[in-house]
Design a protein around this motif. Structure first.
Motif, mmCIF file in Angstrom:
data_model
loop_
_atom_site.group_PDB
_atom_site.id
_atom_site.type_symbol
_atom_site.label_atom_id
_atom_site.label_comp_id
_atom_site.label_asym_id
_atom_site.label_seq_id
_atom_site.Cartn_x
_atom_site.Cartn_y
_atom_site.Cartn_z
ATOM 1 N N VAL A 15 -10.936 -19.742 14.828
ATOM 2 C CA VAL A 15 -10.507 -18.176 14.959
ATOM 3 C C VAL A 15 -9.159 -18.101 14.540
ATOM 4 N N PHE A 16 -8.548 -19.288 14.905
ATOM 5 C CA PHE A 16 -6.998 -18.980 14.300
ATOM 6 C C PHE A 16 -7.060 -18.808 12.336
ATOM 7 N N HIS A 17 -7.491 -19.470 11.863
ATOM 8 C CA HIS A 17 -7.911 -19.770 11.024
ATOM 9 C C HIS A 17 -8.228 -17.977 10.350
ATOM 10 N N ARG A 18 -8.974 -17.717 10.627
ATOM 11 C CA ARG A 18 -10.281 -16.270 10.186
ATOM 12 C C ARG A 18 -8.320 -15.405 10.570
ATOM 13 N N TYR A 19 -7.929 -15.361 11.231
ATOM 14 C CA TYR A 19 -6.552 -14.836 11.381
ATOM 15 C C TYR A 19 -5.163 -15.354 10.812
ATOM 16 N N ALA A 20 -5.001 -16.317 10.218
ATOM 17 C CA ALA A 20 -4.147 -17.079 9.508
ATOM 18 C C ALA A 20 -4.572 -16.866 7.605
ATOM 19 N N GLY A 21 -5.388 -16.735 7.892
ATOM 20 C CA GLY A 21 -5.343 -16.379 6.772
ATOM 21 C C GLY A 21 -5.735 -15.555 5.315
ATOM 22 N N LYS A 22 -5.032 -14.512 6.530
ATOM 23 C CA LYS A 22 -4.995 -12.853 6.447
ATOM 24 C C LYS A 22 -3.831 -12.914 4.924
ATOM 25 N N GLU A 23 -2.845 -13.634 5.327
ATOM 26 C CA GLU A 23 -1.396 -13.440 4.706
ATOM 27 C C GLU A 23 -0.808 -14.201 4.247
ATOM 28 N N GLY A 24 0.406 -14.170 3.236
ATOM 29 C CA GLY A 24 0.998 -15.463 3.159
ATOM 30 C C GLY A 24 0.556 -16.716 3.276
ATOM 31 N N ASN A 25 1.246 -18.136 4.122
ATOM 32 C CA ASN A 25 0.517 -19.018 4.479
ATOM 33 C C ASN A 25 -0.730 -18.883 5.848
ATOM 34 N N SER A 26 -1.639 -19.642 4.565
ATOM 35 C CA SER A 26 -2.649 -19.562 5.381
ATOM 36 C C SER A 26 -3.338 -20.542 6.647
ATOM 37 N N ASN A 27 -1.776 -21.123 6.401
ATOM 38 C CA ASN A 27 -2.257 -22.341 7.778
ATOM 39 C C ASN A 27 -1.067 -21.975 9.374
ATOM 40 N N THR A 28 -1.185 -20.849 8.994
ATOM 41 C CA THR A 28 0.251 -20.681 9.464
ATOM 42 C C THR A 28 0.315 -19.142 10.057
ATOM 43 N N LEU A 29 0.047 -18.806 10.961
ATOM 44 C CA LEU A 29 0.277 -17.030 11.955
ATOM 45 C C LEU A 29 1.393 -16.158 11.422
ATOM 46 N N SER A 30 1.545 -14.963 10.959
ATOM 47 C CA SER A 30 3.109 -14.956 10.642
ATOM 48 C C SER A 30 2.846 -13.261 11.836
ATOM 49 N N ARG A 31 4.132 -12.396 12.096
ATOM 50 C CA ARG A 31 4.245 -11.865 13.261
ATOM 51 C C ARG A 31 3.401 -10.917 12.954
ATOM 52 N N ARG A 32 2.500 -10.472 12.470
ATOM 53 C CA ARG A 32 1.370 -9.581 13.039
ATOM 54 C C ARG A 32 -0.113 -10.447 12.167
ATOM 55 N N GLU A 33 -0.643 -11.086 11.767
ATOM 56 C CA GLU A 33 -1.782 -12.203 12.078
ATOM 57 C C GLU A 33 -1.711 -12.210 13.961
ATOM 58 N N THR A 64 7.834 -22.441 18.400
ATOM 59 C CA THR A 64 9.415 -24.310 18.916
ATOM 60 C C THR A 64 9.934 -24.503 17.262
ATOM 61 N N ASN A 65 9.967 -24.598 16.927
ATOM 62 C CA ASN A 65 10.015 -24.975 14.991
ATOM 63 C C ASN A 65 11.065 -24.001 14.968
ATOM 64 N N GLY A 66 11.198 -22.845 15.280
ATOM 65 C CA GLY A 66 11.541 -21.910 14.497
ATOM 66 C C GLY A 66 11.628 -20.826 13.467
ATOM 67 N N ASP A 67 10.591 -21.195 12.697
ATOM 68 C CA ASP A 67 10.307 -20.734 10.735
ATOM 69 C C ASP A 67 9.492 -19.584 11.269
ATOM 70 N N GLY A 68 9.308 -18.161 11.778
ATOM 71 C CA GLY A 68 8.921 -16.944 12.115
ATOM 72 C C GLY A 68 7.339 -17.627 11.586
ATOM 73 N N GLU A 69 7.395 -18.141 12.335
ATOM 74 C CA GLU A 69 5.519 -18.160 11.629
ATOM 75 C C GLU A 69 4.671 -19.718 12.881
ATOM 76 N N VAL A 70 3.593 -19.614 13.684
ATOM 77 C CA VAL A 70 2.769 -20.190 14.261
ATOM 78 C C VAL A 70 1.985 -20.602 13.492
ATOM 79 N N SER A 71 2.077 -21.944 14.686
ATOM 80 C CA SER A 71 1.493 -22.722 13.416
ATOM 81 C C SER A 71 0.105 -23.242 14.539
ATOM 82 N N PHE A 72 -0.833 -24.021 13.867
ATOM 83 C CA PHE A 72 -2.291 -24.331 15.012
ATOM 84 C C PHE A 72 -1.208 -25.179 16.339
#
Ligand SMILES: [Ca+2]
Ligand SMILES: [Ca+2]
Length: 100
Positions: A15-33, A64-72
């Motif tokens: 599930v995480f990768h289904r959404y994380a792969g939609k845009e930008g970095n495919s290993n992290t979730l953007s706000r929209r993802e 938590t690391n404040g890079d604006g993306e959510v990692s797994f």
């Protein structure tokens, strides 16, 4: 054949990768993802939150690391948090089966 728990972990990753792969970095979730993931996969939870800023708030808490993306890793803490809340409801339900 995988056990229930193994399947649950696999589902989490899928599930995480289904959404994380939609845009930008495919290993992290953007706000929209993250928003899409929550709207589809956590619709009941999102509906129970009346505050429209919920996704932004959750995003801020998770990142938590404040890079604006959510990692797994960061995403898992959301699932763990929700699971703990669910388990508490489950226990309450078990203790008072007649109350409704
Ligand atoms: Ca992404
Ligand atoms: Ca992050």
């Amino acid at each position: 054949m995988p056990s229930d728990l193994e399947r649950a972990m696999e589902t989490l990753i899928t599930v995480f990768h289904r959404y994380a792969g939609k845009e930008g970095n495919s290993n992290t979730l953007s706000r929209r993802e993250l928003k899409q993931l929550m709207e589809v996969e956590l619709a009941a939870f999102l509906k129970s939150q009346k505050d429209p800023a919920t996704v932004d708030k959750i995003m801020k808490d998770l990142d938590t690391n404040g890079d604006g993306e959510v990692s797994f890793e960061e995403f898992v803490s959301l699932v763990v948090g929700l699971s703990i809340a669910c388990e508490q409801c489950y226990q309450m339900h078990l203790k008072s089966p007649k109350s409704k």
